[in-house]
Scaffold this motif. Sequence first.
Motif, PDB file in Angstrom:
ATOM      1  N   SER A  29       0.832  -1.205   0.000  1.00 31.89           N
ATOM      2  CA  SER A  29       0.000   0.000   0.000  1.00 31.89           C
ATOM      3  C   SER A  29       0.867   1.255   0.000  1.00 31.89           C
ATOM      4  O   SER A  29       1.107   1.854   1.058  1.00 31.89           O
ATOM      5  CB  SER A  29      -0.921  -0.004   1.226  1.00 31.89           C
ATOM      6  OG  SER A  29      -1.712  -1.177   1.270  1.00 31.89           O
ATOM      7  N   GLN A  31       0.304   4.239  -0.683  1.00 37.14           N
ATOM      8  CA  GLN A  31      -0.356   5.454  -0.204  1.00 37.14           C
ATOM      9  C   GLN A  31      -0.178   5.657   1.295  1.00 37.14           C
ATOM     10  O   GLN A  31      -0.419   6.760   1.815  1.00 37.14           O
ATOM     11  CB  GLN A  31      -1.849   5.426  -0.547  1.00 37.14           C
ATOM     12  CG  GLN A  31      -2.683   4.422   0.231  1.00 37.14           C
ATOM     13  CD  GLN A  31      -2.655   3.018  -0.366  1.00 37.14           C
ATOM     14  OE1 GLN A  31      -1.881   2.734  -1.282  1.00 37.14           O
ATOM     15  NE2 GLN A  31      -3.499   2.155   0.162  1.00 37.14           N
ATOM     16  N   LYS A  32       0.255   4.635   2.005  1.00 35.09           N
ATOM     17  CA  LYS A  32       0.455   4.759   3.451  1.00 35.09           C
ATOM     18  C   LYS A  32       1.759   5.475   3.799  1.00 35.09           C
ATOM     19  O   LYS A  32       1.962   5.846   4.948  1.00 35.09           O
ATOM     20  CB  LYS A  32       0.443   3.376   4.109  1.00 35.09           C
ATOM     21  CG  LYS A  32      -0.911   2.684   4.076  1.00 35.09           C
ATOM     22  CD  LYS A  32      -0.851   1.350   4.805  1.00 35.09           C
ATOM     23  CE  LYS A  32      -2.210   0.663   4.820  1.00 35.09           C
ATOM     24  NZ  LYS A  32      -2.155  -0.636   5.544  1.00 35.09           N
ATOM     25  N   ARG A  43       5.271  -0.459  -5.293  1.00 33.83           N
ATOM     26  CA  ARG A  43       4.164  -1.330  -4.928  1.00 33.83           C
ATOM     27  C   ARG A  43       4.538  -2.782  -5.242  1.00 33.83           C
ATOM     28  O   ARG A  43       5.005  -3.090  -6.352  1.00 33.83           O
ATOM     29  CB  ARG A  43       2.893  -0.960  -5.694  1.00 33.83           C
ATOM     30  CG  ARG A  43       1.683  -1.838  -5.333  1.00 33.83           C
ATOM     31  CD  ARG A  43       0.533  -1.591  -6.299  1.00 33.83           C
ATOM     32  NE  ARG A  43       0.040  -0.229  -6.229  1.00 33.83           N
ATOM     33  CZ  ARG A  43      -0.897   0.186  -5.370  1.00 33.83           C
ATOM     34  NH1 ARG A  43      -1.425  -0.674  -4.512  1.00 33.83           N
ATOM     35  NH2 ARG A  43      -1.281   1.444  -5.368  1.00 33.83           N
TER      36      ARG A  43
END
Length: 206
Positions: A29, A31-32, A43
Amino acid sequence: MIGASGKTGREILDLAGTRGHHVTAFVRSPQKLTPATWLTIVRGDPLRADSLAAVLPGHDAVLSAIGPHPREALRPSTLMTDCARATVMAMAASGVSRLAILSAAVLFPEKGLYFAFFRWLTKHHARDLVGMEQIVRSSGLEWTIVRPPRLVKSPDASFLAVRDALPGGSRATSFRSVAAFMLDAVERRNHVAEVVGLGRGLEAAA
């Protein structure tokens, strides 16, 4: 860096950036994580050796702080074993030999009701950690396995490190202390082929 979005992983990233390292975070993830000039975010699935192997060339070491969600640690799982197998395969394929990987002090034969309780509570996770450590030990890599006790949030990064044992009286240490130890180990190329127990450093104990 595997497990970069977890509590220990975030401390590793923070300290690595402070120390001037360029880090690649291999995460499910992206986006974390917060972008930074010294951080490359990729990713990927840590269970996919081929995906990890594709991003490893040119790196000096792999730090793995992956772990299950606390609730998942109470259930049967092979996450740690399977991730270790994929990591070892990827490192062998890419020619990266230095590995520092997070385990847990529950595998030390500590005596007393406190440790007996946590050994019973985390018996499924401990079984998975044993499988993970067996893969790492037999990998032929320059590995370091770190076994901290219960981890807590604290800005303190000091630690006591003991080979094949938990430092006396150690029931907790900070995520940041684990991060500092793992970075020190790969920077200095020490504790190779060692299982190391961590405890709170002198600053924290004072």
